[in-house]
Scaffold this active site. Structure first.
Site, PDB file in Angstrom:
ATOM      1  N   GLU A 329      -1.480   7.595  -0.375  1.00  0.00           N
ATOM      2  CA  GLU A 329      -1.318   8.591  -1.324  1.00  0.00           C
ATOM      3  C   GLU A 329      -1.576   9.838  -0.176  1.00  0.00           C
ATOM      4  O   GLU A 329      -0.954  10.683  -0.087  1.00  0.00           O
ATOM      5  CB  GLU A 329      -2.266   8.645  -2.356  1.00  0.00           C
ATOM      6  CG  GLU A 329      -2.413   9.860  -3.236  1.00  0.00           C
ATOM      7  CD  GLU A 329      -3.579   9.948  -4.091  1.00  0.00           C
ATOM      8  OE1 GLU A 329      -3.334  10.810  -4.992  1.00  0.00           O
ATOM      9  OE2 GLU A 329      -4.573   9.168  -4.157  1.00  0.00           O
ATOM     10  N   HIS A 330      -2.684   9.826   0.589  1.00  0.00           N
ATOM     11  CA  HIS A 330      -2.950  10.824   1.563  1.00  0.00           C
ATOM     12  C   HIS A 330      -3.095  10.291   2.805  1.00  0.00           C
ATOM     13  O   HIS A 330      -3.738   9.367   3.257  1.00  0.00           O
ATOM     14  CB  HIS A 330      -3.991  11.472   1.072  1.00  0.00           C
ATOM     15  CG  HIS A 330      -4.418  12.228  -0.212  1.00  0.00           C
ATOM     16  ND1 HIS A 330      -4.996  11.457  -1.217  1.00  0.00           N
ATOM     17  CD2 HIS A 330      -3.886  13.153  -0.678  1.00  0.00           C
ATOM     18  CE1 HIS A 330      -5.125  12.176  -2.402  1.00  0.00           C
ATOM     19  NE2 HIS A 330      -4.504  13.280  -2.141  1.00  0.00           N
TER      20      HIS A 330
END
Length: 437
Positions: A329-330
């Site tokens: 996600e990040h």
């Protein structure tokens, strides 16, 4: 003190393929039949009883007796009165940055003459009615209002409604007002998703539902999308994730702080550090032990760290191969010349380049969106943006000359696929043009 059995650095090449897969395995998504049935019960009641079910569930789950589900315009207008100047300034600053970045995403029009007499266009239309869900909980989430409301407004959606659990804090109302949202309802959880999916006496049925939530909200979005076959959803949110790639130039204090910023989201958060530098890994591990003592959500962080990973690679390029397989996600790249590695990244929700780019910047105020694909869906799904609030419609216009140009190609392909009516839709027109009808 966090247990020293956690976060033991693991050499990637000393692991079997099975062990490597285990290192990258996310915590099990807590979806079970009990949750499915609980959500189905709520959806059924809202579908049948409408507002009465929402009022009942507000009292049952949020302990609030709501006389009116809709927040009055006067309350929205006056919502900023109780907020301090620094808070208002921070909200305005974040809105400005998010607006600037998302405005640049607006789809360009496509209008092209393919061959003489054949013109193709792509026109953009906003979704008409959209529903935004902003979770409640122990603290308000004005950033979620911004991340959902700003692209919706830029996309020019005709009707934007927002649902959030009662009582809705003034900071949520104030932020929504600044984002151009005037229709706000005090209802949360799976029942809010049901209301937007089915429609009630007060709340309209929407075309698409946006926003994160707990496992009940996520399950409600899943069921609504399946049951109605009309209401779309943005994505199914999973636990928060962060993967950091770092070399010897990285600062272990920064890395530890970034890892902990995701660990505090929830016990299922997944945090990973990948580096070819064992010394950096050990320093980061020690720094984690120090920093956690100064944080508030220690119990949650402890649970998250039980499935955290520190992976040691042979070289920096191997870090990117592993990251692409994981699809975080990040993704934080804390290396020398981080921009040089962008070309090697194929799967990530949002990328943070360099030592001075904390993940928190993207969560709040850099301008990018923080609604991101999780659980490996970054392999096929993008961050939320203006396009998610719009639809593309294709247009083609042919002149007589254009149809004559294409007729043989169309007829040949229709014969291959044995679709005679398709072929005759061209033949009748060609005969008319040639005066042979």
């Amino acid at each position: 003190m966090i247990s020293t059995q956690y976060l033991i650095p693991t050499y990637w090449h000393r692991c079997s393929i099975s062990e490597q897969l285990t290192l990258l395995t996310r915590p099990i998504n807590k979806h079970n039949n009990s949750i499915h049935l609980d959500v189905k019960y709520i959806l059924d009641h809202v579908s049948k009883l409408g507002d009465n079910a929402l009022i009942k569930f507000n009292l049952q789950f949020d302990y609030v007796n709501t006389i009116s589900l809709k927040i009055s315009p006067n309350k929205i207008i006056n919502s900023g009165n109780s907020l301090s100047k620094p808070i208002k300034k921070a909200i305005h600053s974040a809105i400005d940055n998010i607006t600037r970045f998302h405005t640049a995403q607006y789809f360009p029009k496509v209008d092209l003459e393919i061959i003489p007499g054949v013109r193709c266009k792509q026109i953009i239309r906003p979704l008409h009615t959209i529903g935004l869900y902003v979770p409640g909980g122990s603290t308000p989430l004005p950033s979620t209002v911004m991340m959902l409301g700003i692209p919706a407004k830029i996309a020019q959606c005709k009707r934007i409604i927002l649902c959030s659990p009662p009582p809705i804090p003034n900071i949520i109302l104030y932020t929504a007002q600044l984002c151009g949202i005037e229709e706000i309802y005090q209802v949360g959880g799976a029942q809010a998703i049901a209301a937007m999916g089915f429609g009630t006496e007060s709340i309209p049925r929407v075309d698409k539902i946006f926003g994160p939530g707990n496992i009940w909200v996520t399950e409600a979005k899943r069921q609504i999308h399946y049951i109605t076959n009309k209401v779309a959803i943005d994505m199914l949110a999973g636990p928060s994730e962060i993967l950091i790639i770092a070399d010897k130039t990285a600062n272990p204090i920064f890395i530890a702080a970034d890892l902990l910023s995701q660990a505090e989201h929830g016990p299922d958060s997944h945090i990973i550090l990948i580096t070819p530098d064992m010394n950096l890994a050990q320093q980061t591990r020690q720094e984690l032990y120090k920093q956690i003592q100064n944080l508030d959500r220690i119990d949650i962080i402890h649970q998250s760290l039980t499935h955290a990973r520190i992976i040691i690679t042979d070289n920096i390029m191997e870090c990117f191969q592993i990251s692409n397989d994981y699809a975080p996600e990040h993704l934080l790249i804390q290396t020398q010349n981080p921009e040089n590695y962008l070309k090697y990244i194929t799967n990530a929700g949002s990328i943070f380049l360099g030592h001075w780019s904390p993940e928190s910047a993207g969560d709040y105020a850099s301008g990018t969106n923080h609604v991101l694909p999780t659980y490996g869906h970054a392999t096929t799904t993008s961050a939320l943006g203006v396009a998610d609030f719009q639809k593309r419609i294709l247009v083609q216009e042919l002149t007589q000359h254009g149809l004559l140009q294409l007729s043989s190609t169309i007829q040949t392909l229709t014969k291959i696929e044995k679709l005679k009516a398709h072929e005759y839709s061209v033949i009748h027109r060609i005969n008319y043009i040639k005066g042979t009808t």
